[in-house]
Scaffold this active site. Structure first.
Site, PDB file in Angstrom:
ATOM      1  N   GLU B 326       0.838  -1.203   0.000  1.00 23.01           N
ATOM      2  CA  GLU B 326       0.000   0.000   0.000  1.00 23.01           C
ATOM      3  C   GLU B 326       0.874   1.255   0.000  1.00 23.01           C
ATOM      4  O   GLU B 326       0.574   2.236  -0.691  1.00 23.01           O
ATOM      5  CB  GLU B 326      -0.949  -0.005   1.208  1.00 23.01           C
ATOM      6  CG  GLU B 326      -2.024   1.061   1.082  1.00 23.01           C
ATOM      7  CD  GLU B 326      -3.049   1.037   2.203  1.00 23.01           C
ATOM      8  OE1 GLU B 326      -2.914   0.229   3.148  1.00 23.01           O
ATOM      9  OE2 GLU B 326      -3.997   1.843   2.127  1.00 23.01           O
ATOM     10  N   LYS B 348      -7.092   0.982  11.980  1.00 25.34           N
ATOM     11  CA  LYS B 348      -7.110  -0.441  12.357  1.00 25.34           C
ATOM     12  C   LYS B 348      -6.116  -0.711  13.484  1.00 25.34           C
ATOM     13  O   LYS B 348      -6.200  -1.737  14.145  1.00 25.34           O
ATOM     14  CB  LYS B 348      -6.791  -1.317  11.145  1.00 25.34           C
ATOM     15  CG  LYS B 348      -7.888  -1.299  10.083  1.00 25.34           C
ATOM     16  CD  LYS B 348      -7.636  -2.310   8.982  1.00 25.34           C
ATOM     17  CE  LYS B 348      -8.719  -2.280   7.917  1.00 25.34           C
ATOM     18  NZ  LYS B 348      -8.568  -1.162   6.946  1.00 25.34           N
ATOM     19  N   HIS B 353      -9.279  -5.129  12.297  1.00 23.07           N
ATOM     20  CA  HIS B 353      -9.754  -5.158  10.913  1.00 23.07           C
ATOM     21  C   HIS B 353     -11.115  -5.853  10.835  1.00 23.07           C
ATOM     22  O   HIS B 353     -11.212  -7.071  10.978  1.00 23.07           O
ATOM     23  CB  HIS B 353      -8.723  -5.878  10.048  1.00 23.07           C
ATOM     24  CG  HIS B 353      -9.033  -5.845   8.580  1.00 23.07           C
ATOM     25  ND1 HIS B 353     -10.087  -5.119   8.049  1.00 23.07           N
ATOM     26  CD2 HIS B 353      -8.418  -6.439   7.531  1.00 23.07           C
ATOM     27  CE1 HIS B 353     -10.102  -5.290   6.734  1.00 23.07           C
ATOM     28  NE2 HIS B 353      -9.106  -6.090   6.395  1.00 23.07           N
ATOM     29  N   PHE B 412      -9.428  -9.079  -0.382  1.00 25.93           N
ATOM     30  CA  PHE B 412      -9.110 -10.386  -0.964  1.00 25.93           C
ATOM     31  C   PHE B 412      -9.890 -10.507  -2.278  1.00 25.93           C
ATOM     32  O   PHE B 412     -11.059 -10.113  -2.347  1.00 25.93           O
ATOM     33  CB  PHE B 412      -9.562 -11.523  -0.041  1.00 25.93           C
ATOM     34  CG  PHE B 412      -8.570 -11.848   1.056  1.00 25.93           C
ATOM     35  CD1 PHE B 412      -7.371 -11.178   1.202  1.00 25.93           C
ATOM     36  CD2 PHE B 412      -8.860 -12.882   1.951  1.00 25.93           C
ATOM     37  CE1 PHE B 412      -6.474 -11.507   2.214  1.00 25.93           C
ATOM     38  CE2 PHE B 412      -7.968 -13.222   2.968  1.00 25.93           C
ATOM     39  CZ  PHE B 412      -6.784 -12.528   3.098  1.00 25.93           C
TER      40      PHE B 412
END
Lengths: 85, 424
Positions: B326, B348, B353, B412
């Site tokens: 990221e 987070k 998360h 995902f």
């Protein structure tokens, strides 16, 4: 083995009171599940399952004679008597 | 597209492990409080992972009876409560006249939609009923199983509860579900198909099977002995994410409609960038090209320049891979020099998360951040990682005049969703 109708009726009412979240005074043998307690198809399916589990019986999917608490009690009594024979 | 239709955020609601409700969650985040603890919801003695962000009492009884709540899996209860809070926060009331339901002082309920995300759906119910199947046989599986587990139960139940008759569906893109839902909700308003949409995301994955699945994937932190320091995004010692539950809702509304009914406005939704890595089902593409394109597309769609971006609310999961890639993606999108000037943080670090809820919680927090002029911190940042070399707002919130913020969500499946919000 003699089936005690009063005990069955008490147990049926216990289940209806718990599952439908209503006060006990609203549930008598004359109480109709759909019209008086507002049960929908999912409530009926769940109640049938609870009765089956509590009394170790099998209630057919197409059983249409059970509209009131009293009907359920009579049906269960009959099933248990037949099973006891 | 109806040219010129603007979309604003008029209501927020959050269910989080930090505190009940949006305002208290925001207060906790500003103070850098930790919401991660030893799991209390089930017996973890057989699990490697023993920590999570769990939600305590969240007040479903304000909205429905026990009997009705039993028909909703925990994940959909989070959706219902956060949506209820958001509608109340937006001052939305409904009235019926001659059989037509409408927003008081506004449009028909047929123009109000619900687009809500979840990564998994009713995991708890599915597990419990699977156990019943094994123990007692198929005839004992609850008739509520299907209506509770289905991933659209969140959107469906919000629509039923509030009588919202416009567009209604759920988006499911794992950890990007919340952000995707918000973008699609804005689209629906911009295109003229809706005037108001209740949107957001929700998830309740802290269950025996859910935790086992993620831990066996190697995705979770193993810092069981020190829960509060386990989630450490961008820190060199990070070792996985901390699974959490929650939900958040935003009321998105067409600007003129919001003004005409005198609603308070948190922010304007400027645009989004949705892209796909098209690479691997769990691993991110190491080039960071997918999220970088997402960021660029979002800026382009929102017609904002790099210099306008005052804060980037990162996906920042605390896994070794995510945070590194990221960071790379942010640098690719903005250019190295500009990227170093933009404060980037991950909430987070405090909340864990919450998968499909995360993007929605983060969007809601961005709204509070702009309102108050406060950038949330990345907590547990102690050891710099040479591969993560941006300004992560370490360990303390920071005051700043924020005009434009960007939020990234990477799921995902290679789903990337970046959204841009602006204070007006």
């Amino acid at each position: 083995m003699a089936v005690k109708k009063e005990e069955i009726q008490k147990k049926v009412i216990d289940i209806v009171v718990e599952r439908m979240e209503v006060t006990r005074d609203r549930v008598t043998p004359e109480t109709r599940l759909i019209e008086d307690l507002g049960a929908d198809s999912l409530d009926i399916a769940e109640l049938v399952m609870e009765f089956e589990e509590a009394f170790d019986i099998s209630i057919p999917d197409d059983e249409e004679g059970v509209r009131s608490v009293g009907d359920a009690v009579d049906f269960i009594v009959k099933q248990l008597e037949e099973a006891g024979e | 597209m109806s040219e010129g239709r603007r979309v604003v955020v008029t209501g927020l609601g959050i269910v989080s492990p930090m505190a009940p409700g949006g305002p208290d969650t925001w207060e906790g985040i500003k103070a850098g409080r930790m919401a991660i603890r030893r799991i209390q919801g089930f017996d973890t003695s057989g699990h490697k992972t023993k920590i999570a962000g769990e939600v305590d009492e969240f007040g479903i009884d304000r909205f429905m009876s026990n009997k009705d709540a039993r028909r909703l899996d925990r994940y959909a209860q989070f959706a219902l409560v956060s949506a209820g809070e958001a509608l109340q926060d937006a001052g939305v009331e409904f009235e019926e006249s001659e059989g037509v339901r409408a927003v008081k002082g506004g449009i028909s309920a047929e123009r109000v939609g619900v687009i809500f995300g979840t990564g998994v759906g009713g995991m708890k119910e599915f597990e419990e009923q699977t156990c019943r199947l094994v123990a007692k046989g198929p005839s004992r599986v609850s008739p509520f199983l299907i209506p509770k587990l289905m991933p659209n139960a969140c959107a469906g139940n919000i629509a039923i509860y509030w009588g919202l008759k416009g567009v209604s569906f759920s988006a499911s893109t794992a950890c990007a579900s919340g952000a995707h839902s918000i973008g699609l909700a804005a689209d629906s308003i911009m295109s003229g198909r809706s005037d108001m949409v209740v949107t957001g995301g929700c998830e309740a994955p802290v269950t025996p099977v859910g935790v086992a699945g993620f831990e066996n994937l190697g995705a979770l932190s193993s810092r069981n002995e020190d829960p509060e320091t386990a989630s450490r995004p961008f820190d060199k010692e990070r070792d996985g994410f901390v699974i959490a539950e929650g939900g958040a809702a935003l009321v998105l509304e067409e600007y003129e409609h919001a003004r005409n009914r005198g609603a308070g406005i948190y922010a304007e939704f400027m645009g989004y960038g949705f892209t796909s890595d098209a690479y691997h089902i769990t691993a991110p593409d190491e080039t960071g090209e997918g999220p970088a394109r997402g960021i660029r597309l979002a800026l382009e769609a929102g017609k904002v320049s790099v210099e306008d971006v005052g804060y980037l609310c990162a996906h920042g999961t605390s896994t070794p891979y995510n945070d590194k890639i990221e960071t790379l993606a942010i640098k690719k999108a903005f250019g190295e020099e500009a990227a170093r000037k933009i404060p980037v943080s991950s909430i987070k670090s405090m909340l864990g998360h919450s998968l499909g809820a995360a993007g929605a919680i983060e969007a809601a927090i961005c709204c509070y951040a702009m309102r108050d002029g406060v950038i949330p911190p990345t907590m547990n940042y102690t050891t710099p990682d040479p591969e993560c070399d941006l300004d992560y707002v370490p360990n303390a919130a920071r005051e700043a005049d924020l005009k434009v913020v960007l939020s990234t969500s990477l799921g995902f499946g290679g789903h990337n969703a970046c959204i841009v919000l602006k204070r007006i």
